[in-house]
Each structure stands twice: as C-alpha cells, then as structure tokens.
Write an enzyme that holds these catalytic residues in place. Structure first.
Site, PDB file in Angstrom:
ATOM      1  N   PHE A  64      50.048  33.427  40.356  1.00 18.33           N
ATOM      2  CA  PHE A  64      48.862  33.951  40.244  1.00 18.33           C
ATOM      3  C   PHE A  64      48.360  33.676  38.922  1.00 18.33           C
ATOM      4  CE2 PHE A  64      46.090  37.549  39.259  1.00 18.33           C
ATOM      5  CZ  PHE A  64      45.293  37.481  40.561  1.00 18.33           C
ATOM      6  N   GLU A  89      33.207  27.171  43.417  1.00 17.78           N
ATOM      7  CA  GLU A  89      33.942  28.171  43.611  1.00 17.78           C
ATOM      8  C   GLU A  89      35.041  28.036  42.615  1.00 17.78           C
ATOM      9  OE1 GLU A  89      34.683  31.008  43.883  1.00 17.78           O
ATOM     10  OE2 GLU A  89      35.320  31.643  45.903  1.00 17.78           O
ATOM     11  N   ASP A  90      35.817  29.072  42.498  1.00 21.37           N
ATOM     12  CA  ASP A  90      36.881  29.089  41.189  1.00 21.37           C
ATOM     13  C   ASP A  90      38.123  28.627  41.872  1.00 21.37           C
ATOM     14  OD1 ASP A  90      37.342  31.377  42.920  1.00 21.37           O
ATOM     15  OD2 ASP A  90      37.633  32.725  41.279  1.00 21.37           O
ATOM     16  N   ASP A 121      42.443  29.554  48.001  1.00 27.20           N
ATOM     17  CA  ASP A 121      43.960  30.000  48.284  1.00 27.20           C
ATOM     18  C   ASP A 121      44.048  29.943  49.762  1.00 27.20           C
ATOM     19  OD1 ASP A 121      45.973  31.489  47.286  1.00 27.20           O
ATOM     20  OD2 ASP A 121      45.339  33.493  47.853  1.00 27.20           O
ATOM     21  N   ARG A 167      38.486  37.329  32.525  1.00 29.83           N
ATOM     22  CA  ARG A 167      37.969  36.169  33.038  1.00 29.83           C
ATOM     23  C   ARG A 167      37.586  35.580  31.919  1.00 29.83           C
ATOM     24  NH1 ARG A 167      36.167  37.092  38.574  1.00 29.83           N
ATOM     25  NH2 ARG A 167      36.010  39.187  39.103  1.00 29.83           N
TER      26      ARG A 167
HETATM   27  P1  IMP Z   1      41.041  32.821  49.816  1.00 26.11           P
HETATM   28  O1  IMP Z   1      40.051  33.581  50.780  1.00 26.11           O
HETATM   29  O2  IMP Z   1      42.151  33.396  50.095  1.00 26.11           O
HETATM   30  O3  IMP Z   1      40.991  31.404  49.703  1.00 26.11           O
HETATM   31  O4  IMP Z   1      40.601  33.616  48.525  1.00 26.11           O
HETATM   32  C1  IMP Z   1      39.804  33.011  47.450  1.00 26.11           C
HETATM   33  C2  IMP Z   1      39.589  34.431  46.498  1.00 26.11           C
HETATM   34  O5  IMP Z   1      40.877  34.946  46.128  1.00 26.11           O
HETATM   35  C3  IMP Z   1      39.364  33.502  45.164  1.00 26.11           C
HETATM   36  O6  IMP Z   1      37.871  33.305  45.126  1.00 26.11           O
HETATM   37  C4  IMP Z   1      39.749  34.451  44.133  1.00 26.11           C
HETATM   38  O7  IMP Z   1      38.906  35.594  43.799  1.00 26.11           O
HETATM   39  C5  IMP Z   1      41.026  35.021  44.741  1.00 26.11           C
HETATM   40  N1  IMP Z   1      42.102  34.359  44.097  1.00 26.11           N
HETATM   41  C6  IMP Z   1      43.081  33.786  44.886  1.00 26.11           C
HETATM   42  N2  IMP Z   1      44.161  33.208  44.277  1.00 26.11           N
HETATM   43  C7  IMP Z   1      43.836  33.695  42.965  1.00 26.11           C
HETATM   44  C8  IMP Z   1      44.765  33.594  41.875  1.00 26.11           C
HETATM   45  O8  IMP Z   1      45.797  32.962  41.682  1.00 26.11           O
HETATM   46  N3  IMP Z   1      43.935  34.301  40.628  1.00 26.11           N
HETATM   47  C9  IMP Z   1      42.971  34.987  40.717  1.00 26.11           C
HETATM   48  N4  IMP Z   1      42.126  35.242  42.045  1.00 26.11           N
HETATM   49  C10 IMP Z   1      42.774  34.341  42.690  1.00 26.11           C
HETATM   50 MG    MG Z   2      38.405  37.023  42.481  1.00 25.94          MG
END
Ligand code: IMP
Ligand code: MG
Length: 185
Positions: A157, A104-105, A108, A170
């Site tokens: 961000f 995963e990228d 958060d 991207r």
């Molecule tokens: P989570 O469920 O809050 O952990 O969200 C994860 C998803 O939010 C990631 O897979 C990203 O798609 C998006 N995300 C969270 N932080 C960032 C950021 O700083 N830049 C771009 N996408 C983000």
């Molecule tokens: Mg995203």
C-alpha cells in the site's frame, strides 16, 4: 489513523523519489507526444489521485491537447473496490470522435478502470487509452492493462504524489510505502 503530525513519520520507505518520478514522467510525456502528434488529444484527469501526475505529465507533452477532469467513486468499502463506478463529476467536453487519454494514479484490481472505460466507450470516442503512473499487476481481477505505465510496483500500500490513505498524504512529493501500523489501527 495516527495523529496528524509530520506525515513522513508514517512512511516505512520511499519507493519512488521525486527525481525518479520526474525522469520517468518526462519519458512518458515524450512517448505520448510522439503517439498523439497531430491528433489533438483530450487528457482526462481522474480526480483526486491523479492530480500531481496529470499536472507533471501534461507539461511534458508537446502536442496540442485539451484538459478535462472527472471525479469517480466506486461502491464498496475502503479496502475493497466493487468496481461499480459512479461518476460524481463528469468531464465538460463531448468525447465523441475524439482521441481520449485517461490519466489515473494506479491500477490495482483494474475493476474501476474496467468499468469507467466501458462507460466512456459508449460515448464513441475515436480512441480511448489509459496512462497510469503505477501498476500492481499481481492484484488484477480483470483483463485490462494500462497503455502507458510509469512504474510496475509490488503489492504494497503506497501513498504520496496524489495517492491517499483516507484522503491524507496526497501532498507528499514522493511515493512511499505506509507503515502497516498506521493504517491497521
Ligand atoms: P482498482 O479498481 O482496484 O484498480 O482500484 C483503483 C483505485 O484504488 C485507485 O484509483 C486508488 O484510488 C486505489 N488504490 C489502489 N491501490 C492503492 C494504493 O496502494 N494506495 C492508494 N490507493 C490505492
Ligand atoms: Mg483513492
């Protein structure tokens, strides 16, 4: 969103350069290769954000592995995920009794991966781990952390190297911090 001209103009600062990414991902590949030697792991790319990380990481893994791809979307608005995940493209392979590594990228709040791992655990894999390029632990809202982390980053961000803002940026080859004025209009 600003006019779609040169994307680099929308970046406040480079957080992780191409060289830093390549060096760390090579280390992660070596560690994963050691941990999964002889286990024929399935590497699962979470589309679309993990696309470049998956491509680069997989080419640094020396043990036998399969690749698969999933696309998920979480309900909620663009700035706040609800953590309820809908699988919009499922992987092709059965993962029952298989070693699975989710790629995963970014983690958060952790809600997305928390829910996704619950869904995948129901399929009874032999093991299930997470490799995340980026981790923002300050933002965590549930008890989950990646097994492999590229970089712990501050609560800003970021875009590039797969990460998007409204599906753009991207294709930037590095990870950069967005200028606030670009995503706040
Ligand atoms: P989570 O469920 O809050 O952990 O969200 C994860 C998803 O939010 C990631 O897979 C990203 O798609 C998006 N995300 C969270 N932080 C960032 C950021 O700083 N830049 C771009 N996408 C983000
Ligand atoms: Mg995203």
């Amino acid at each position: 969103m600003a006019e779609k001209t040169n994307m680099n103009n929308d970046i406040k600062k480079v957080l992780l350069s191409e060289e830093q990414l390549a060096e760390r991902i090579a280390q992660m590949g070596e560690q994963i290769s050691n941990d999964y030697e002889g286990k024929n792991v399935i590497l699962v790319c979470i589309l679309k954000g993990a696309v470049h990380f998956f491509s680069d990481l997989s080419r640094r893994i020396t043990c036998h592995m399969e690749m698969d791809f999933m696309s998920i979307s979480s309900y909620g608005n663009s700035s706040k995920t609800s953590g309820i995940v809908r699988i919009s493209k499922d992987m092709d392979s059965s993962i029952t009794d298989r070693h699975v590594l989710i790629v995963e990228d970014i983690m958060d709040s952790g809600l997305t991966l928390n829910h996704l791992t619950q869904l995948l655990r129901a399929r009874q894999p032999a093991s299930l781990k997470i490799a995340c390029l980026l981790d923002k632990p300050e933002r965590r809202e549930c008890a989950i952390s990646p097994d492999y982390v590229g970089f712990v980053i501050p609560n800003e961000f970021v875009v590039g190297y797969g990460l998007d803002c409204e599906n753009y940026y991207r294709n930037i080859p590095y990870v950069g911090v967005m200028k606030e004025e670009v995503y706040q209009d």
